[in-house]
Motif scaffolding. Structure first.
Motif, PDB file in Angstrom:
ATOM      1  N   SER A 171      47.511  35.150 -67.927  1.00 56.82           N
ATOM      2  CA  SER A 171      46.651  35.764 -68.937  1.00 56.82           C
ATOM      3  C   SER A 171      46.159  34.718 -69.934  1.00 56.82           C
ATOM      4  O   SER A 171      44.987  34.731 -70.343  1.00 56.82           O
ATOM      5  N   VAL A 172      47.040  33.786 -70.315  1.00 53.61           N
ATOM      6  CA  VAL A 172      46.619  32.680 -71.197  1.00 53.61           C
ATOM      7  C   VAL A 172      45.626  31.770 -70.473  1.00 53.61           C
ATOM      8  O   VAL A 172      44.669  31.271 -71.074  1.00 53.61           O
ATOM      9  N   LEU A 173      45.820  31.562 -69.175  1.00 59.07           N
ATOM     10  CA  LEU A 173      44.880  30.761 -68.384  1.00 59.07           C
ATOM     11  C   LEU A 173      43.492  31.402 -68.397  1.00 59.07           C
ATOM     12  O   LEU A 173      42.475  30.709 -68.556  1.00 59.07           O
ATOM     13  N   GLY A 174      43.443  32.722 -68.226  1.00 61.53           N
ATOM     14  CA  GLY A 174      42.155  33.404 -68.264  1.00 61.53           C
ATOM     15  C   GLY A 174      41.484  33.284 -69.618  1.00 61.53           C
ATOM     16  O   GLY A 174      40.263  33.081 -69.709  1.00 61.53           O
ATOM     17  N   VAL A 175      42.268  33.395 -70.686  1.00 64.01           N
ATOM     18  CA  VAL A 175      41.716  33.233 -72.036  1.00 64.01           C
ATOM     19  C   VAL A 175      41.170  31.823 -72.213  1.00 64.01           C
ATOM     20  O   VAL A 175      40.092  31.614 -72.785  1.00 64.01           O
ATOM     21  N   THR A 176      41.898  30.828 -71.718  1.00 63.88           N
ATOM     22  CA  THR A 176      41.464  29.436 -71.831  1.00 63.88           C
ATOM     23  C   THR A 176      40.131  29.219 -71.126  1.00 63.88           C
ATOM     24  O   THR A 176      39.207  28.600 -71.677  1.00 63.88           O
ATOM     25  N   CYS A 177      40.008  29.719 -69.905  1.00 63.72           N
ATOM     26  CA  CYS A 177      38.757  29.549 -69.160  1.00 63.72           C
ATOM     27  C   CYS A 177      37.600  30.284 -69.814  1.00 63.72           C
ATOM     28  O   CYS A 177      36.451  29.823 -69.767  1.00 63.72           O
ATOM     29  N   ALA A 178      37.875  31.432 -70.435  1.00 67.58           N
ATOM     30  CA  ALA A 178      36.804  32.199 -71.076  1.00 67.58           C
ATOM     31  C   ALA A 178      36.372  31.574 -72.398  1.00 67.58           C
ATOM     32  O   ALA A 178      35.178  31.490 -72.698  1.00 67.58           O
ATOM     33  N   GLY A 228      31.945  19.770 -70.836  1.00 66.11           N
ATOM     34  CA  GLY A 228      33.252  19.121 -70.719  1.00 66.11           C
ATOM     35  C   GLY A 228      34.280  19.846 -71.563  1.00 66.11           C
ATOM     36  O   GLY A 228      34.535  19.450 -72.721  1.00 66.11           O
ATOM     37  N   PRO A 229      34.905  20.905 -71.065  1.00 67.92           N
ATOM     38  CA  PRO A 229      35.809  21.715 -71.895  1.00 67.92           C
ATOM     39  C   PRO A 229      37.164  21.079 -72.168  1.00 67.92           C
ATOM     40  O   PRO A 229      37.855  21.490 -73.095  1.00 67.92           O
ATOM     41  N   ALA A 230      37.585  20.088 -71.380  1.00 68.15           N
ATOM     42  CA  ALA A 230      38.945  19.553 -71.499  1.00 68.15           C
ATOM     43  C   ALA A 230      39.268  19.034 -72.903  1.00 68.15           C
ATOM     44  O   ALA A 230      40.364  19.290 -73.411  1.00 68.15           O
ATOM     45  N   PRO A 231      38.388  18.281 -73.585  1.00 67.75           N
ATOM     46  CA  PRO A 231      38.736  17.815 -74.940  1.00 67.75           C
ATOM     47  C   PRO A 231      39.027  18.950 -75.913  1.00 67.75           C
ATOM     48  O   PRO A 231      39.947  18.839 -76.738  1.00 67.75           O
ATOM     49  N   ASN A 232      38.276  20.033 -75.819  1.00 70.79           N
ATOM     50  CA  ASN A 232      38.539  21.170 -76.705  1.00 70.79           C
ATOM     51  C   ASN A 232      39.859  21.846 -76.361  1.00 70.79           C
ATOM     52  O   ASN A 232      40.578  22.314 -77.251  1.00 70.79           O
ATOM     53  N   ARG A 250      42.442  20.306 -75.187  1.00 72.28           N
ATOM     54  CA  ARG A 250      43.502  19.435 -75.707  1.00 72.28           C
ATOM     55  C   ARG A 250      43.709  19.654 -77.202  1.00 72.28           C
ATOM     56  O   ARG A 250      44.848  19.638 -77.691  1.00 72.28           O
ATOM     57  N   LYS A 251      42.631  19.864 -77.947  1.00 77.87           N
ATOM     58  CA  LYS A 251      42.779  20.172 -79.375  1.00 77.87           C
ATOM     59  C   LYS A 251      43.514  21.496 -79.562  1.00 77.87           C
ATOM     60  O   LYS A 251      44.361  21.628 -80.456  1.00 77.87           O
ATOM     61  N   TYR A 252      43.182  22.456 -78.713  1.00 80.00           N
ATOM     62  CA  TYR A 252      43.867  23.745 -78.776  1.00 80.00           C
ATOM     63  C   TYR A 252      45.354  23.596 -78.456  1.00 80.00           C
ATOM     64  O   TYR A 252      46.210  24.215 -79.105  1.00 80.00           O
ATOM     65  N   MET A 253      45.684  22.759 -77.476  1.00 79.41           N
ATOM     66  CA  MET A 253      47.087  22.529 -77.126  1.00 79.41           C
ATOM     67  C   MET A 253      47.835  21.859 -78.270  1.00 79.41           C
ATOM     68  O   MET A 253      49.010  22.179 -78.531  1.00 79.41           O
ATOM     69  N   LEU A 254      47.183  20.926 -78.972  1.00 84.76           N
ATOM     70  CA  LEU A 254      47.833  20.303 -80.123  1.00 84.76           C
ATOM     71  C   LEU A 254      48.129  21.345 -81.189  1.00 84.76           C
ATOM     72  O   LEU A 254      49.231  21.372 -81.767  1.00 84.76           O
ATOM     73  N   GLY A 255      47.152  22.229 -81.467  1.00 82.10           N
ATOM     74  CA  GLY A 255      47.416  23.296 -82.416  1.00 82.10           C
ATOM     75  C   GLY A 255      48.511  24.230 -81.939  1.00 82.10           C
ATOM     76  O   GLY A 255      49.343  24.689 -82.746  1.00 82.10           O
ATOM     77  N   SER A 256      48.546  24.503 -80.632  1.00 85.17           N
ATOM     78  CA  SER A 256      49.607  25.359 -80.091  1.00 85.17           C
ATOM     79  C   SER A 256      50.978  24.704 -80.243  1.00 85.17           C
ATOM     80  O   SER A 256      51.982  25.391 -80.471  1.00 85.17           O
ATOM     81  N   ALA A 306      50.176  27.147 -68.927  1.00 83.41           N
ATOM     82  CA  ALA A 306      48.876  27.778 -68.686  1.00 83.41           C
ATOM     83  C   ALA A 306      47.740  26.929 -69.230  1.00 83.41           C
ATOM     84  O   ALA A 306      46.732  26.700 -68.544  1.00 83.41           O
ATOM     85  N   THR A 307      47.858  26.451 -70.472  1.00 86.66           N
ATOM     86  CA  THR A 307      46.776  25.648 -71.044  1.00 86.66           C
ATOM     87  C   THR A 307      46.652  24.306 -70.332  1.00 86.66           C
ATOM     88  O   THR A 307      45.534  23.805 -70.130  1.00 86.66           O
ATOM     89  N   GLY A 308      47.777  23.715 -69.937  1.00 93.60           N
ATOM     90  CA  GLY A 308      47.704  22.467 -69.180  1.00 93.60           C
ATOM     91  C   GLY A 308      47.042  22.661 -67.828  1.00 93.60           C
ATOM     92  O   GLY A 308      46.199  21.856 -67.409  1.00 93.60           O
ATOM     93  N   PHE A 309      47.429  23.738 -67.133  1.00 91.69           N
ATOM     94  CA  PHE A 309      46.800  24.041 -65.846  1.00 91.69           C
ATOM     95  C   PHE A 309      45.312  24.344 -66.049  1.00 91.69           C
ATOM     96  O   PHE A 309      44.463  23.934 -65.237  1.00 91.69           O
ATOM     97  N   GLY A 310      44.994  25.054 -67.138  1.00 94.93           N
ATOM     98  CA  GLY A 310      43.597  25.351 -67.424  1.00 94.93           C
ATOM     99  C   GLY A 310      42.790  24.093 -67.686  1.00 94.93           C
ATOM    100  O   GLY A 310      41.655  23.956 -67.201  1.00 94.93           O
ATOM    101  N   ALA A 311      43.359  23.152 -68.443  1.00 99.37           N
ATOM    102  CA  ALA A 311      42.649  21.895 -68.695  1.00 99.37           C
ATOM    103  C   ALA A 311      42.406  21.140 -67.397  1.00 99.37           C
ATOM    104  O   ALA A 311      41.323  20.575 -67.176  1.00 99.37           O
ATOM    105  N   ALA A 312      43.415  21.125 -66.503  1.00 98.86           N
ATOM    106  CA  ALA A 312      43.257  20.417 -65.232  1.00 98.86           C
ATOM    107  C   ALA A 312      42.210  21.093 -64.346  1.00 98.86           C
ATOM    108  O   ALA A 312      41.339  20.419 -63.771  1.00 98.86           O
ATOM    109  N   SER A 313      42.281  22.418 -64.224  1.00 95.70           N
ATOM    110  CA  SER A 313      41.318  23.112 -63.360  1.00 95.70           C
ATOM    111  C   SER A 313      39.901  23.029 -63.914  1.00 95.70           C
ATOM    112  O   SER A 313      38.932  22.884 -63.158  1.00 95.70           O
ATOM    113  N   MET A 314      39.757  23.097 -65.229  1.00 95.09           N
ATOM    114  CA  MET A 314      38.431  22.995 -65.819  1.00 95.09           C
ATOM    115  C   MET A 314      37.858  21.589 -65.668  1.00 95.09           C
ATOM    116  O   MET A 314      36.647  21.410 -65.516  1.00 95.09           O
ATOM    117  N   THR A 315      38.718  20.589 -65.723  1.00 96.37           N
ATOM    118  CA  THR A 315      38.255  19.221 -65.496  1.00 96.37           C
ATOM    119  C   THR A 315      37.745  19.056 -64.074  1.00 96.37           C
ATOM    120  O   THR A 315      36.722  18.397 -63.834  1.00 96.37           O
TER     121      THR A 315
END
Length: 699
Positions: A419-426, A433-437, A439-445, A527-536
């Motif tokens: 569910s977090v992965l789906g939120v990340t992709c949306a 290039g969504p990966a940098p954003n 990563r900022k979200y992961m730092l805040g998390s 989830a966010t790490g997997f999302g960053a990888a898949s989006m990259t």
């Protein structure tokens, strides 16, 4: 006393010299900090109000009311209301879709996951096509389905209750955020918008003045790009104006008219600068050029309006004289230049009147007499279904891959992770290039998880009443809210404000469980790490690829305009300006020459405009001229079909044909003949600028 004497006699020097207090208070940095703190305090108040009401009425997950208050809150009252409306609408649609999907495919988790992933991808596709703040509704439709649907696969019988409760929690958060930002020290957007319009009109006059005096190319490009970005910013602000809590706001028709005139000014300034260079300071127009420059530099007023009418009449007379009598010592191009000068003054005059209308100057509205009477179009967004489908397909594949890993591993917290992965992709799938954003979200998390653990097992067990709870939550949420008010740290703030309410277990009573909190934190980062990888891998588009596609589409559209297809003149100009605004941030990530690439877009705009002008002028032409002009347009369309550039041979042939047409058309002194001649001049110079910019293709 001693310090004052030392300072008075100059013995201490500048080390004790302090800036005036008033100037310090007006500093942009201090104002930004004050605005961020005020926004944070209001958002925290809205979140705590929503939390309190959710506890009082017995909602099972009151933390979602807190999250919604932070997601909806914007720095202005109008933007907060519009975002709240879009969020509520998206939540309702997403919840309804989930309720329809889960029971239909109960017992088939892989099929159910595929359908949910496709729904998220479809909503992302629609949001990428919309490209306005309204796209937030599509984003909410996608990640509401993700948040409710994937955890609900394991408990399909409770999906309706879960969706209903989620809508109630989100509706409560929206209501509290809108009320606080609308009635507690509200910040209307209309004043900000009017100020931006005034700044844009100043930029427009600067662009016109630089074109008349032949400013360096670098300065003119900067003026051009600044005005293009101004138009994009005004369009974004205007979307929220209907929601602003003010009695008088600019009319939509006025805003569309103003945009059309400012948009037309961009290519017109380039045309004038080029004609001035080609006529070599012809004396016939020297006085007119001087008077127009003085009028541009003057302060807009009623007297300036009368001067504008006089200047337009003089420019029209100069145009007629130049075309009728070529013995003036200037080439026929002088007539084309005079016509463009008349249009320039008319556009700026209209912009002045419309700007006063935007500022709610009622007398100006009553006596408004506009020179440009074409139908208003307004801002036109570039939409690329191919690129949107690519991003949506990448998100769908990434989410489905996460679902398969969850089902294959039987991970107990996999539903939360997906569910977090789906939120990340949306949330992050609307950029190349969504990966940098992410990563900022992961730092805040990361900050959010650390703060949540401290709250859950050190602070909250000692809290016994609601006022104390608000007091202990204030430091973390006020910090997160202040970060949210700053664009550079907004994504990091999102990770903080989304994580703390959930992982801290802010429910009706304390129920801290270290294992649950730790597992939830692990699921979040996985989830966010997997999302960053898949989006990259699946959703990232190189900047050069996007730039090449924008240029390709522009050349293809020029070919269509040569054949009489596509949007009207104002729509075409606005579309190309939007594409230019899309190029600017991508060129910052590319190694290709910035100025050359942007100049290509301007040339495509000019060629498309001239081709349409030539086609519109054909009705008044004789049979021979009409036939040859149509052949020129057909040849242009043929060469630019499928996004190809003009080659040297085709450019030489078109130039020769246009020169022959001009020789035939210059003998016709009727208004229809002059319009045809103007269009031929515009097309020839636009094509010549393209050849000069690429020496290898020049004939």
């Amino acid at each position: 006393m001693g310090i004052r004497l030392l300072y008075t006699h100059g013995w201490v020097g500048p080390r004790l010299a302090l800036p005036p207090f008033g100037k310090l208070l007006r500093s942009p940095a201090l104002k930004a900090d004050a605005d961020a703190l005020l926004f944070s305090a209001k958002t925290f108040a809205a979140a705590m109000l929503a939390y309190y009401i959710a506890l009082r009425i017995g909602l099972p997950r009151p933390s979602w009311a807190i999250i919604t208050a932070y997601l909806v809150s914007q720095t202005s009252a109008g933007a907060s209301l519009s975002r709240g409306v879009y969020r509520l609408a998206g939540t309702l649609v997403g919840a309804a879709a989930t309720v329809a999907i889960i029971p239909t495919f109960v017992g088939e988790p892989i099929v159910c996951s595929l359908v949910l992933a496709c729904w998220i991808g479809f909503c992302l596709f629609l949001s990428l096509l919309d490209r306005t703040p309204r796209a937030y509704a599509f984003v909410l439709s996608s990640y509401t389905a993700s948040l409710i649907g994937f955890p609900g696969i394991a408990e399909p019988e409770a999906i309706f209750d879960t969706a209903l409760v989620r809508v109630q929690e989100i509706g409560l958060g929206v209501l509290c955020a809108v009320l606080i930002h609308r009635f507690v020290l509200p910040r209307p957007m209309t004043g900000q918008f009017v100020g931006k319009v005034a700044a844009t009109l100043r930029d427009a006059r600067r662009l016109a003045g630089d074109a008349l005096r032949g400013a360096p190319d670098r300065q003119q490009r900067a003026d051009w790009h600044r005005l293009a970005l101004d138009l994009l910013a005004l369009n974004g602000l205007a979307t929220h104006l209907p929601y602003d809590p003010v009695i008088a706001r600019p009319r939509g028709e006025t805003l569309r008219r103003l945009h059309d005139r400012l948009a037309r000014l961009l290519p017109l300034a380039t045309e004038i600068e080029e004609r001035l260079a080609a006529t070599n300071d012809c004396e016939a127009l020297a006085d007119l050029l001087h008077d127009i420059a003085c009028w541009i530099n003057a302060v807009p007023s009623a007297d300036a309006d009368a001067t504008a009418v006089h200047l337009i009449d003089r420019a029209h007379l100069a145009r007629m004289a130049a075309y009728a009598d070529q013995a003036l010592g200037c080439p026929p191009l002088t007539g084309n230049l005079a016509g463009h000068l008349a249009e320039l003054v008319g556009l700026l005059h209209d912009c002045d009147l419309l700007g006063r209308d935007v500022a709610n100057d009622r007398p100006a509205r009553d006596r408004m007499e506009l020179f440009w009477r074409k139908r208003a179009t307004g801002y036109v967004h570039h939409r690329d279904p191919g690129m949107a489908a690519r991003a949506a397909a990448g998100a769908t594949i990434g989410i489905l891959a996460g679902c398969l890993l969850w089902i294959w591993s039987a991970w107990p917290d996999g539903g939360l992770a997906v569910s977090v992965l789906g939120v990340t992709c949306a949330l992050f799938g609307n950029v190349d290039g969504p990966a940098p954003n992410v990563r900022k979200y992961m730092l805040g998390s990361l900050y959010g998880v650390a703060i949540s653990l401290a709250y859950s097992f050190i602070v909250l067990p000692r809290v016994t009443d609601f006022p104390t709870l608000v007091a202990v939550l204030a430091p973390a949420f006020l910090w997160g809210g202040s970060l949210q008010a700053r664009p550079a740290t907004a994504y990091m703030a999102l990770g903080i404000t989304l994580t703390i309410p959930i992982l801290s277990g802010l429910g009706a009573r304390y129920a801290g469980d270290f294992a649950v909190a730790l597992n939830s934190g692990v699921a979040l980062f996985v989830a966010t790490g997997f999302g960053a990888a898949s989006m990259t891998l699946l959703q990232t588009v190189p900047a050069d690829t996007t730039i090449d596609r924008l240029l390709w589409l522009s050349r293809r559209d020029v070919a269509r305009r040569a054949l009489g297809r596509g949007p009207g003149e104002a729509g075409w100009t606005s579309l190309m300006i939007d594409r230019t605004a899309l190029l600017l941030p991508r060129l910052a990530l590319s190694k290709r020459p910035r100025s050359d690439t942007l100049d290509q877009m301007v040339r495509h705009l000019r060629i498309g405009h001239a081709a349409t002008g030539l086609r519109c002028a054909l009705g008044a032409a004789s049979g021979a001229i009409d036939q040859q002009a149509r052949q020129v347009l057909g040849k242009l369309a043929e060469e630019l079909a499928n996004g190809r550039d003009l080659n040297a041979g085709a450019a030489a042939e078109l130039d020769q044909r246009i020169e022959t047409l001009m020789t035939l058309a210059i003998t016709d002194t009727s208004e229809g003949g002059l319009r045809l001649l103007d269009a031929l001049f515009d097309l020839r110079h636009a094509l010549a600028s393209a050849a000069a910019a690429d020496p290898e293709r020049a004939p």
